[in-house]
Design an enzyme around this catalytic site. Structure first.
Site, PDB file in Angstrom:
ATOM      1  N   GLU A 129      -6.261  -9.469   0.520  1.00  0.00           N
ATOM      2  CA  GLU A 129      -5.909 -10.610   1.369  1.00  0.00           C
ATOM      3  C   GLU A 129      -7.058 -11.042   2.266  1.00  0.00           C
ATOM      4  O   GLU A 129      -7.141 -12.207   2.652  1.00  0.00           O
ATOM      5  CB  GLU A 129      -4.677 -10.270   2.219  1.00  0.00           C
ATOM      6  CG  GLU A 129      -4.952  -9.506   3.531  1.00  0.00           C
ATOM      7  CD  GLU A 129      -5.619  -8.143   3.326  1.00  0.00           C
ATOM      8  OE1 GLU A 129      -5.492  -7.574   2.228  1.00  0.00           O
ATOM      9  OE2 GLU A 129      -6.284  -7.656   4.263  1.00  0.00           O
ATOM     10  N   ARG A 147     -10.192 -11.507   1.734  1.00  0.00           N
ATOM     11  CA  ARG A 147     -11.047 -12.553   1.152  1.00  0.00           C
ATOM     12  C   ARG A 147     -10.351 -13.908   1.172  1.00  0.00           C
ATOM     13  O   ARG A 147     -10.998 -14.942   1.224  1.00  0.00           O
ATOM     14  CB  ARG A 147     -11.483 -12.134  -0.267  1.00  0.00           C
ATOM     15  CG  ARG A 147     -10.372 -11.979  -1.236  1.00  0.00           C
ATOM     16  CD  ARG A 147     -10.785 -11.169  -2.466  1.00  0.00           C
ATOM     17  NE  ARG A 147     -10.849  -9.734  -2.200  1.00  0.00           N
ATOM     18  CZ  ARG A 147     -11.179  -8.820  -3.097  1.00  0.00           C
ATOM     19  NH1 ARG A 147     -11.504  -9.162  -4.323  1.00  0.00           N
ATOM     20  NH2 ARG A 147     -11.202  -7.547  -2.776  1.00  0.00           N
ATOM     21  N   LYS A 177       0.846  -1.201   0.000  1.00  0.00           N
ATOM     22  CA  LYS A 177       0.000   0.000   0.000  1.00  0.00           C
ATOM     23  C   LYS A 177       0.882   1.252   0.000  1.00  0.00           C
ATOM     24  O   LYS A 177       1.948   1.244   0.623  1.00  0.00           O
ATOM     25  CB  LYS A 177      -0.845   0.041   1.286  1.00  0.00           C
ATOM     26  CG  LYS A 177      -2.021  -0.905   1.317  1.00  0.00           C
ATOM     27  CD  LYS A 177      -2.802  -0.747   2.623  1.00  0.00           C
ATOM     28  CE  LYS A 177      -3.910  -1.771   2.739  1.00  0.00           C
ATOM     29  NZ  LYS A 177      -4.999  -1.595   1.765  1.00  0.00           N
TER      30      LYS A 177
END
Ligand code: BES
Ligand code: ZN
Ligand code: ZN
Length: 485
Positions: A331, A333, A259
Protein backbone atom coordinates in the site's frame (compact mmCIF):
# COMPACT_ATOMS: atom_id res chain seq x y z
CA UNK A 1 19.82 18.04 29.45
CA UNK A 2 22.08 21.05 29.00
CA UNK A 3 25.41 20.91 27.23
CA UNK A 4 27.91 23.64 28.07
CA UNK A 5 31.65 24.30 27.80
CA UNK A 6 34.40 25.75 29.94
CA UNK A 7 37.83 26.89 28.88
CA UNK A 8 39.45 25.30 31.96
CA UNK A 9 41.28 21.98 32.05
CA UNK A 10 39.21 18.90 32.88
CA UNK A 11 40.70 18.54 36.37
CA UNK A 12 39.79 22.11 37.28
CA UNK A 13 36.13 21.89 36.32
CA UNK A 14 33.66 21.26 39.12
CA UNK A 15 31.23 18.42 38.49
CA UNK A 16 29.72 15.42 40.26
CA UNK A 17 31.71 13.03 38.09
CA UNK A 18 33.79 12.81 34.92
CA UNK A 19 33.49 10.64 31.83
CA UNK A 20 36.74 9.51 30.26
CA UNK A 21 37.00 7.34 27.17
CA UNK A 22 39.86 4.87 27.19
CA UNK A 23 41.23 3.95 23.78
CA UNK A 24 42.36 0.34 23.91
CA UNK A 25 45.36 -0.01 26.20
CA UNK A 26 46.21 3.67 26.24
CA UNK A 27 46.27 4.01 30.05
CA UNK A 28 48.82 6.80 30.09
CA UNK A 29 46.46 9.52 28.91
CA UNK A 30 46.44 12.67 31.05
CA UNK A 31 42.71 12.22 31.91
CA UNK A 32 43.30 8.81 33.46
CA UNK A 33 43.84 9.53 37.16
CA UNK A 34 44.74 6.05 38.32
CA UNK A 35 46.06 3.75 35.63
CA UNK A 36 47.13 1.12 38.18
CA UNK A 37 43.51 0.80 39.24
CA UNK A 38 42.52 0.04 35.66
CA UNK A 39 45.30 -2.50 35.37
CA UNK A 40 44.66 -4.14 38.73
CA UNK A 41 40.99 -4.57 37.99
CA UNK A 42 41.75 -6.23 34.69
CA UNK A 43 40.44 -3.39 32.53
CA UNK A 44 41.50 -4.40 29.04
CA UNK A 45 40.14 -1.47 27.06
CA UNK A 46 37.85 -3.66 25.00
CA UNK A 47 34.82 -1.95 23.48
CA UNK A 48 32.00 -1.14 25.89
CA UNK A 49 33.98 -2.24 28.95
CA UNK A 50 33.45 0.29 31.73
CA UNK A 51 34.60 0.94 35.24
CA UNK A 52 33.65 3.55 37.81
CA UNK A 53 36.54 4.86 39.89
CA UNK A 54 34.64 5.98 42.98
CA UNK A 55 37.66 7.66 44.56
CA UNK A 56 38.16 10.06 41.70
CA UNK A 57 34.55 9.84 40.50
CA UNK A 58 35.45 8.96 36.94
CA UNK A 59 33.53 6.63 34.65
CA UNK A 60 36.06 4.99 32.31
CA UNK A 61 34.46 3.75 29.13
CA UNK A 62 36.46 1.76 26.61
CA UNK A 63 36.63 2.23 22.86
CA UNK A 64 38.61 -0.31 20.79
CA UNK A 65 40.22 2.52 18.87
CA UNK A 66 39.72 6.13 17.85
CA UNK A 67 36.85 6.19 15.38
CA UNK A 68 34.08 8.79 15.05
CA UNK A 69 31.27 6.23 14.70
CA UNK A 70 32.51 4.24 17.72
CA UNK A 71 32.83 7.46 19.71
CA UNK A 72 29.22 8.47 18.93
CA UNK A 73 27.94 5.07 20.01
CA UNK A 74 30.12 4.99 23.14
CA UNK A 75 28.93 8.48 24.13
CA UNK A 76 25.33 7.33 23.87
CA UNK A 77 25.92 4.16 25.87
CA UNK A 78 28.09 5.86 28.50
CA UNK A 79 25.39 8.47 29.02
CA UNK A 80 22.78 5.75 29.55
CA UNK A 81 25.06 4.33 32.27
CA UNK A 82 25.64 7.72 33.89
CA UNK A 83 21.89 8.35 34.05
CA UNK A 84 21.65 5.47 36.53
CA UNK A 85 23.87 7.35 39.03
CA UNK A 86 22.56 10.25 41.12
CA UNK A 87 24.88 12.73 39.34
CA UNK A 88 23.56 16.13 38.26
CA UNK A 89 26.66 17.32 36.42
CA UNK A 90 29.14 15.36 34.34
CA UNK A 91 32.33 16.73 32.83
CA UNK A 92 34.34 15.42 29.92
CA UNK A 93 36.96 16.43 27.39
CA UNK A 94 36.71 16.12 23.62
CA UNK A 95 38.00 12.66 22.77
CA UNK A 96 40.22 13.28 19.76
CA UNK A 97 43.40 11.60 18.58
CA UNK A 98 43.56 12.49 14.89
CA UNK A 99 42.97 16.23 14.78
CA UNK A 100 39.28 15.58 14.18
CA UNK A 101 38.19 17.76 17.07
CA UNK A 102 35.02 19.13 15.49
CA UNK A 103 33.78 15.74 14.29
CA UNK A 104 34.61 14.21 17.68
CA UNK A 105 32.72 16.95 19.50
CA UNK A 106 29.77 16.53 17.15
CA UNK A 107 29.75 12.74 17.61
CA UNK A 108 29.89 13.07 21.39
CA UNK A 109 27.02 15.59 21.57
CA UNK A 110 24.84 13.56 19.19
CA UNK A 111 25.58 10.41 21.21
CA UNK A 112 24.81 12.10 24.54
CA UNK A 113 21.55 13.61 23.29
CA UNK A 114 20.42 10.33 21.79
CA UNK A 115 21.37 8.47 24.98
CA UNK A 116 19.25 10.93 26.93
CA UNK A 117 16.14 10.03 24.88
CA UNK A 118 13.57 7.96 26.69
CA UNK A 119 10.01 7.15 25.66
CA UNK A 120 7.97 6.21 28.71
CA UNK A 121 4.60 7.76 27.88
CA UNK A 122 2.81 4.50 28.67
CA UNK A 123 4.71 3.59 31.86
CA UNK A 124 2.99 4.44 35.15
CA UNK A 125 6.39 4.82 36.77
CA UNK A 126 8.55 7.27 34.82
CA UNK A 127 12.31 6.85 34.82
CA UNK A 128 13.62 10.15 36.05
CA UNK A 129 17.32 10.85 35.78
CA UNK A 130 19.02 13.58 37.80
CA UNK A 131 21.54 14.29 35.08
CA UNK A 132 20.99 17.86 33.97
CA UNK A 133 24.29 19.21 32.64
CA UNK A 134 27.29 18.02 30.67
CA UNK A 135 30.33 20.27 30.79
CA UNK A 136 32.94 20.00 28.05
CA UNK A 137 36.46 21.12 28.83
CA UNK A 138 37.76 23.17 25.91
CA UNK A 139 41.30 23.46 27.27
CA UNK A 140 43.75 22.22 24.70
CA UNK A 141 45.16 18.75 25.12
CA UNK A 142 46.57 16.24 22.65
CA UNK A 143 45.91 18.64 19.81
CA UNK A 144 42.31 19.45 20.69
CA UNK A 145 41.77 23.13 20.12
CA UNK A 146 38.37 24.70 19.81
CA UNK A 147 36.98 28.08 20.82
CA UNK A 148 33.73 28.86 22.58
CA UNK A 149 32.11 30.27 19.44
CA UNK A 150 32.81 27.17 17.41
CA UNK A 151 31.58 25.02 20.29
CA UNK A 152 28.30 26.96 20.34
CA UNK A 153 27.82 26.48 16.60
CA UNK A 154 28.34 22.71 16.82
CA UNK A 155 26.20 22.41 19.94
CA UNK A 156 23.31 24.29 18.36
CA UNK A 157 23.50 22.24 15.16
CA UNK A 158 23.55 18.92 17.02
CA UNK A 159 20.79 19.95 19.41
CA UNK A 160 18.60 20.99 16.48
CA UNK A 161 19.28 17.72 14.67
CA UNK A 162 18.45 15.64 17.74
CA UNK A 163 15.39 17.74 18.40
CA UNK A 164 14.15 16.64 14.93
CA UNK A 165 15.14 13.01 15.51
CA UNK A 166 13.44 12.91 18.91
CA UNK A 167 10.35 14.68 17.56
CA UNK A 168 10.01 11.89 14.99
CA UNK A 169 10.75 9.17 17.57
CA UNK A 170 7.99 10.42 19.89
CA UNK A 171 5.48 10.59 17.07
CA UNK A 172 6.37 7.14 15.67
CA UNK A 173 6.29 5.55 19.14
CA UNK A 174 2.80 6.93 19.77
CA UNK A 175 0.23 4.12 19.60
CA UNK A 176 -1.96 3.82 16.50
CA UNK A 177 -5.16 4.40 18.45
CA UNK A 178 -3.88 7.91 19.23
CA UNK A 179 -1.60 8.65 16.29
CA UNK A 180 -4.27 8.72 13.58
CA UNK A 181 -3.78 10.58 10.27
CA UNK A 182 -5.44 13.67 11.73
CA UNK A 183 -3.23 13.48 14.84
CA UNK A 184 -0.20 13.50 12.55
CA UNK A 185 -1.67 16.48 10.70
CA UNK A 186 -2.26 18.37 13.97
CA UNK A 187 1.33 17.64 15.09
CA UNK A 188 2.55 18.88 11.71
CA UNK A 189 0.48 22.06 12.12
CA UNK A 190 1.92 22.65 15.59
CA UNK A 191 5.45 22.08 14.27
CA UNK A 192 4.80 24.53 11.43
CA UNK A 193 3.52 27.16 13.89
CA UNK A 194 6.54 26.61 16.16
CA UNK A 195 9.14 27.04 13.41
CA UNK A 196 7.03 29.59 11.50
CA UNK A 197 6.51 27.77 8.23
CA UNK A 198 3.46 27.23 6.08
CA UNK A 199 1.17 24.23 6.58
CA UNK A 200 -1.64 22.90 4.43
CA UNK A 201 -3.76 19.90 5.33
CA UNK A 202 -6.07 18.17 2.87
CA UNK A 203 -8.74 15.51 3.46
CA UNK A 204 -10.30 12.64 1.51
CA UNK A 205 -12.47 14.98 -0.60
CA UNK A 206 -9.36 16.74 -1.87
CA UNK A 207 -7.74 13.39 -2.76
CA UNK A 208 -10.79 12.44 -4.83
CA UNK A 209 -11.04 15.87 -6.44
CA UNK A 210 -7.35 15.80 -7.43
CA UNK A 211 -7.54 12.27 -8.81
CA UNK A 212 -5.24 10.87 -6.09
CA UNK A 213 -7.22 7.64 -6.21
CA UNK A 214 -4.39 5.26 -5.34
CA UNK A 215 -3.80 7.09 -2.04
CA UNK A 216 -7.56 7.39 -1.47
CA UNK A 217 -8.17 3.67 -2.12
CA UNK A 218 -5.76 2.68 0.66
CA UNK A 219 -7.60 4.92 3.13
CA UNK A 220 -11.13 3.75 2.36
CA UNK A 221 -11.60 1.03 5.00
CA UNK A 222 -10.44 3.17 7.90
CA UNK A 223 -12.72 4.99 10.33
CA UNK A 224 -10.02 7.67 10.49
CA UNK A 225 -9.99 9.76 7.31
CA UNK A 226 -6.68 10.29 5.46
CA UNK A 227 -4.66 13.48 5.46
CA UNK A 228 -2.33 14.90 2.87
CA UNK A 229 0.07 17.07 4.85
CA UNK A 230 2.11 19.73 3.09
CA UNK A 231 4.61 21.85 5.00
CA UNK A 232 6.50 24.57 3.18
CA UNK A 233 9.64 26.38 4.28
CA UNK A 234 10.77 29.26 2.09
CA UNK A 235 13.72 31.37 3.26
CA UNK A 236 14.54 34.77 1.74
CA UNK A 237 17.12 33.63 -0.79
CA UNK A 238 16.75 29.91 -1.40
CA UNK A 239 19.53 28.33 -3.45
CA UNK A 240 17.55 25.15 -4.05
CA UNK A 241 14.04 23.80 -3.88
CA UNK A 242 13.72 20.31 -2.42
CA UNK A 243 10.66 18.11 -2.01
CA UNK A 244 10.68 15.53 0.78
CA UNK A 245 7.91 12.97 0.48
CA UNK A 246 7.10 10.58 3.34
CA UNK A 247 5.01 7.43 3.77
CA UNK A 248 2.75 8.08 6.73
CA UNK A 249 0.89 4.83 7.32
CA UNK A 250 -0.34 5.32 10.87
CA UNK A 251 -1.16 1.61 10.78
CA UNK A 252 -0.55 -1.07 8.21
CA UNK A 253 -2.58 -4.20 8.87
CA UNK A 254 -1.94 -5.27 5.28
CA UNK A 255 -5.57 -4.57 4.35
CA UNK A 256 -7.50 -7.50 2.84
CA UNK A 257 -4.13 -9.14 2.07
CA UNK A 258 -3.94 -9.22 5.87
CA UNK A 259 -0.59 -9.58 7.56
CA UNK A 260 -0.01 -12.57 9.87
CA UNK A 261 -0.22 -11.45 13.56
CA UNK A 262 3.52 -11.56 14.18
CA UNK A 263 4.23 -9.34 11.20
CA UNK A 264 1.57 -6.80 12.14
CA UNK A 265 3.21 -5.89 15.45
CA UNK A 266 5.40 -2.77 15.01
CA UNK A 267 3.30 -1.54 12.06
CA UNK A 268 2.56 1.64 14.05
CA UNK A 269 6.06 2.49 12.77
CA UNK A 270 4.88 2.45 9.16
CA UNK A 271 4.55 6.22 9.52
CA UNK A 272 8.32 6.59 10.03
CA UNK A 273 9.00 8.08 6.58
CA UNK A 274 6.30 10.69 7.05
CA UNK A 275 7.49 11.56 10.55
CA UNK A 276 11.06 11.85 9.23
CA UNK A 277 9.83 14.24 6.53
CA UNK A 278 8.35 16.43 9.28
CA UNK A 279 11.53 16.23 11.36
CA UNK A 280 13.71 17.13 8.38
CA UNK A 281 11.82 20.30 7.45
CA UNK A 282 11.73 21.27 11.12
CA UNK A 283 15.50 20.95 11.42
CA UNK A 284 16.20 22.82 8.16
CA UNK A 285 13.85 25.65 9.12
CA UNK A 286 15.28 25.92 12.64
CA UNK A 287 18.80 26.05 11.22
CA UNK A 288 17.58 28.70 8.76
CA UNK A 289 19.35 27.08 5.81
CA UNK A 290 19.03 28.73 2.37
CA UNK A 291 16.90 25.98 0.91
CA UNK A 292 13.23 25.96 0.05
CA UNK A 293 11.65 22.74 1.31
CA UNK A 294 8.30 21.09 0.70
CA UNK A 295 7.56 18.24 3.08
CA UNK A 296 4.68 16.14 1.85
CA UNK A 297 3.23 13.33 3.94
CA UNK A 298 0.61 10.83 2.85
CA UNK A 299 -1.07 9.91 6.14
CA UNK A 300 -3.59 7.07 6.30
CA UNK A 301 -4.34 3.68 7.81
CA UNK A 302 -4.43 0.45 5.79
CA UNK A 303 -7.25 -1.54 7.35
CA UNK A 304 -9.98 -4.04 6.49
CA UNK A 305 -13.72 -3.49 6.21
CA UNK A 306 -16.67 -3.54 3.85
CA UNK A 307 -15.33 -0.54 2.03
CA UNK A 308 -11.75 -1.78 1.70
CA UNK A 309 -9.94 -1.69 -1.64
CA UNK A 310 -9.27 -5.15 -2.98
CA UNK A 311 -6.76 -7.30 -4.79
CA UNK A 312 -8.14 -7.21 -8.40
CA UNK A 313 -9.07 -3.53 -8.20
CA UNK A 314 -7.62 -1.16 -10.80
CA UNK A 315 -6.81 2.33 -9.51
CA UNK A 316 -6.05 5.48 -11.47
CA UNK A 317 -3.30 7.62 -9.94
CA UNK A 318 -3.04 11.44 -10.12
CA UNK A 319 -0.94 11.32 -13.29
CA UNK A 320 -3.45 9.02 -15.06
CA UNK A 321 -1.43 5.81 -14.69
CA UNK A 322 -3.66 2.79 -14.04
CA UNK A 323 -2.54 0.32 -11.35
CA UNK A 324 -3.61 -3.28 -10.97
CA UNK A 325 -3.82 -4.18 -7.27
CA UNK A 326 -2.68 -7.72 -6.59
CA UNK A 327 -1.75 -7.24 -2.95
CA UNK A 328 -3.25 -4.62 -0.64
CA UNK A 329 -0.23 -4.94 1.67
CA UNK A 330 1.88 -3.18 -0.97
CA UNK A 331 0.00 0.00 0.00
CA UNK A 332 2.91 2.34 0.68
CA UNK A 333 3.74 2.68 -3.01
CA UNK A 334 0.07 3.49 -3.73
CA UNK A 335 0.09 6.34 -1.24
CA UNK A 336 3.51 7.55 -2.31
CA UNK A 337 2.90 7.50 -6.06
CA UNK A 338 0.16 10.11 -5.71
CA UNK A 339 2.23 12.15 -3.24
CA UNK A 340 5.18 12.06 -5.66
CA UNK A 341 2.92 13.35 -8.47
CA UNK A 342 1.70 16.08 -6.14
CA UNK A 343 5.30 17.01 -5.19
CA UNK A 344 6.34 17.53 -8.83
CA UNK A 345 3.73 20.31 -9.18
CA UNK A 346 6.07 22.47 -7.05
CA UNK A 347 8.94 22.16 -9.54
CA UNK A 348 11.57 20.92 -7.09
CA UNK A 349 15.28 20.67 -7.96
CA UNK A 350 15.44 17.38 -6.06
CA UNK A 351 12.85 14.92 -4.79
CA UNK A 352 13.65 12.57 -1.90
CA UNK A 353 11.11 10.11 -0.59
CA UNK A 354 11.41 8.17 2.65
CA UNK A 355 9.36 5.07 3.37
CA UNK A 356 9.24 1.87 5.37
CA UNK A 357 8.36 0.39 2.02
CA UNK A 358 9.43 -3.26 1.94
CA UNK A 359 10.46 -6.05 4.26
CA UNK A 360 12.50 -7.18 1.26
CA UNK A 361 14.86 -4.24 1.79
CA UNK A 362 15.93 -5.54 5.23
CA UNK A 363 16.37 -9.00 3.73
CA UNK A 364 18.59 -7.54 1.02
CA UNK A 365 20.79 -5.18 3.04
CA UNK A 366 20.18 -6.03 6.71
CA UNK A 367 18.24 -4.16 9.34
CA UNK A 368 20.84 -1.48 9.93
CA UNK A 369 20.89 0.12 6.51
CA UNK A 370 18.65 2.26 4.39
CA UNK A 371 18.23 1.16 0.77
CA UNK A 372 19.00 3.98 -1.66
CA UNK A 373 17.31 3.74 -5.06
CA UNK A 374 16.99 5.96 -8.10
CA UNK A 375 18.01 6.40 -11.74
CA UNK A 376 21.10 8.53 -11.14
CA UNK A 377 24.06 6.51 -9.83
CA UNK A 378 26.15 9.62 -9.15
CA UNK A 379 23.40 11.13 -7.05
CA UNK A 380 23.03 7.87 -5.14
CA UNK A 381 26.77 7.71 -4.44
CA UNK A 382 26.83 11.28 -3.26
CA UNK A 383 23.90 10.59 -0.94
CA UNK A 384 25.50 7.46 0.51
CA UNK A 385 28.66 9.44 1.31
CA UNK A 386 26.64 12.09 3.13
CA UNK A 387 24.76 9.38 5.02
CA UNK A 388 28.04 7.86 6.23
CA UNK A 389 29.17 11.27 7.46
CA UNK A 390 25.94 11.65 9.40
CA UNK A 391 26.47 8.31 11.14
CA UNK A 392 23.65 6.48 9.33
CA UNK A 393 24.14 3.46 7.07
CA UNK A 394 22.92 3.59 3.48
CA UNK A 395 23.39 1.08 0.68
CA UNK A 396 22.74 1.37 -3.04
CA UNK A 397 20.22 -0.99 -4.63
CA UNK A 398 20.41 -1.03 -8.43
CA UNK A 399 17.54 -0.89 -10.91
CA UNK A 400 17.64 -3.00 -14.05
CA UNK A 401 15.32 -3.49 -17.03
CA UNK A 402 14.57 -7.12 -16.23
CA UNK A 403 13.26 -6.25 -12.77
CA UNK A 404 11.19 -3.49 -14.36
CA UNK A 405 9.33 -6.06 -16.46
CA UNK A 406 8.26 -7.80 -13.25
CA UNK A 407 5.76 -5.03 -12.48
CA UNK A 408 4.13 -5.12 -15.93
CA UNK A 409 0.41 -5.80 -15.78
CA UNK A 410 -1.78 -7.64 -18.28
CA UNK A 411 -4.84 -5.53 -17.49
CA UNK A 412 -3.49 -2.12 -16.43
CA UNK A 413 -0.43 0.09 -17.00
CA UNK A 414 1.43 -1.34 -14.04
CA UNK A 415 1.02 -3.81 -11.19
CA UNK A 416 1.47 -2.93 -7.50
CA UNK A 417 3.62 -6.01 -6.80
CA UNK A 418 6.35 -7.83 -8.69
CA UNK A 419 5.66 -11.15 -10.40
CA UNK A 420 8.15 -12.82 -8.03
CA UNK A 421 9.31 -11.91 -4.51
CA UNK A 422 12.97 -11.64 -5.47
CA UNK A 423 14.27 -8.08 -5.62
CA UNK A 424 11.14 -6.82 -3.85
CA UNK A 425 12.77 -3.61 -2.62
CA UNK A 426 13.90 -2.78 -6.15
CA UNK A 427 10.60 -3.57 -7.88
CA UNK A 428 8.93 -1.32 -5.28
CA UNK A 429 11.42 1.44 -6.17
CA UNK A 430 10.81 0.88 -9.88
CA UNK A 431 7.09 1.19 -9.26
CA UNK A 432 7.63 4.64 -7.70
CA UNK A 433 9.97 5.58 -10.55
CA UNK A 434 7.04 5.24 -12.97
CA UNK A 435 5.51 8.29 -11.33
CA UNK A 436 8.58 10.48 -11.67
CA UNK A 437 8.38 12.61 -14.82
CA UNK A 438 11.30 12.21 -17.23
CA UNK A 439 12.82 15.62 -16.37
CA UNK A 440 12.97 14.77 -12.65
CA UNK A 441 14.36 11.24 -12.98
CA UNK A 442 17.98 12.24 -12.46
CA UNK A 443 17.04 14.28 -9.40
CA UNK A 444 15.01 11.73 -7.47
CA UNK A 445 16.06 9.41 -4.64
CA UNK A 446 13.94 6.78 -2.94
CA UNK A 447 15.04 5.77 0.57
CA UNK A 448 13.66 2.51 1.93
CA UNK A 449 14.02 2.79 5.72
CA UNK A 450 12.04 -0.39 6.55
CA UNK A 451 15.08 -1.91 8.33
CA UNK A 452 16.46 0.85 10.54
CA UNK A 453 13.22 2.76 11.29
CA UNK A 454 12.15 0.56 14.16
CA UNK A 455 14.51 -1.07 16.64
CA UNK A 456 13.67 -4.12 18.71
CA UNK A 457 17.16 -4.50 20.14
CA UNK A 458 19.14 -1.32 20.85
CA UNK A 459 22.06 -0.74 18.49
CA UNK A 460 24.43 2.17 17.83
CA UNK A 461 22.79 5.33 19.17
CA UNK A 462 19.30 3.94 18.59
CA UNK A 463 17.04 3.26 21.55
CA UNK A 464 14.36 0.56 21.63
CA UNK A 465 11.46 1.59 19.38
CA UNK A 466 11.51 4.32 16.78
CA UNK A 467 15.00 5.39 15.72
CA UNK A 468 14.21 8.53 13.70
CA UNK A 469 16.06 6.95 10.75
CA UNK A 470 16.55 9.11 7.69
CA UNK A 471 16.65 12.54 9.30
CA UNK A 472 20.37 12.85 9.94
CA UNK A 473 21.38 11.57 6.52
CA UNK A 474 18.94 13.70 4.55
CA UNK A 475 19.86 16.88 6.45
CA UNK A 476 23.57 16.12 5.89
CA UNK A 477 22.94 15.52 2.16
CA UNK A 478 21.01 18.78 1.78
CA UNK A 479 23.82 20.65 3.53
CA UNK A 480 26.21 19.12 1.02
CA UNK A 481 24.01 20.11 -1.94
CA UNK A 482 23.98 23.68 -0.64
CA UNK A 483 27.74 23.72 -0.12
CA UNK A 484 28.34 22.51 -3.68
CA UNK A 485 25.92 25.09 -5.10
N1 BES B 1 5.02 -1.60 5.67
C1 BES B 1 5.37 -2.76 4.95
C2 BES B 1 6.87 -2.99 4.85
C3 BES B 1 7.60 -3.27 6.14
C4 BES B 1 7.77 -4.57 6.57
C5 BES B 1 8.15 -2.26 6.89
C6 BES B 1 8.46 -4.83 7.73
C7 BES B 1 8.84 -2.51 8.05
C8 BES B 1 9.00 -3.81 8.48
C9 BES B 1 4.82 -2.68 3.52
O1 BES B 1 3.66 -1.96 3.36
C10 BES B 1 4.57 -4.08 3.08
O2 BES B 1 3.80 -4.73 3.70
N2 BES B 1 5.27 -4.51 2.04
C11 BES B 1 5.15 -5.82 1.56
C12 BES B 1 5.22 -5.78 0.08
C13 BES B 1 4.79 -7.05 -0.59
C14 BES B 1 3.32 -7.30 -0.39
C15 BES B 1 5.10 -6.94 -2.07
C16 BES B 1 6.32 -6.66 2.12
O3 BES B 1 7.39 -6.12 2.35
O4 BES B 1 6.10 -7.84 2.40
ZN1 ZN C 1 1.90 -3.12 3.71
ZN1 ZN D 1 3.32 -0.45 4.80
Amino acid sequence: MKIVAEKRALGEIEADAALVFVLGQEFSHEWIEDSTLLESLGFEGKAEQNLFDSTHRILYYALDKFDIDLLREASCKALRLLKKYPFKTIKCGICDRQGKTLQALQAMIVGFLSGDYCFDAYKSKKTKSKLATIVFSLASHSGAEIDAKEFERVRKECETMLWGVNFARDLINTIPDVATPDYLAQKAKKLADDVKIDCKIYDEHYLQKEGMNAFYAVSKASAHPPRLIHLHYKPKNPKLNIAIVGKGLTYDSGGLSLKPSDYMVTMKADKSGGCAALGIIGVLAKLGLDVEVHSIVGATENLIGGNAFKPDDVLTAKNGTTIEVRNTDAEGRLVLCDCLCYAQDFKPDYIIDLATLTGACSIAVGEYSTGVLGYNEKLKRSFIKAAAKSGEYAVSLPFNRHLRKMIDSKIADICNVGSARYGGAITAGLFLGEFIAEKYRDYWLHLDIAGPAYVEKEWDINPFGASGAGIRMVVEFIKKLLKDK
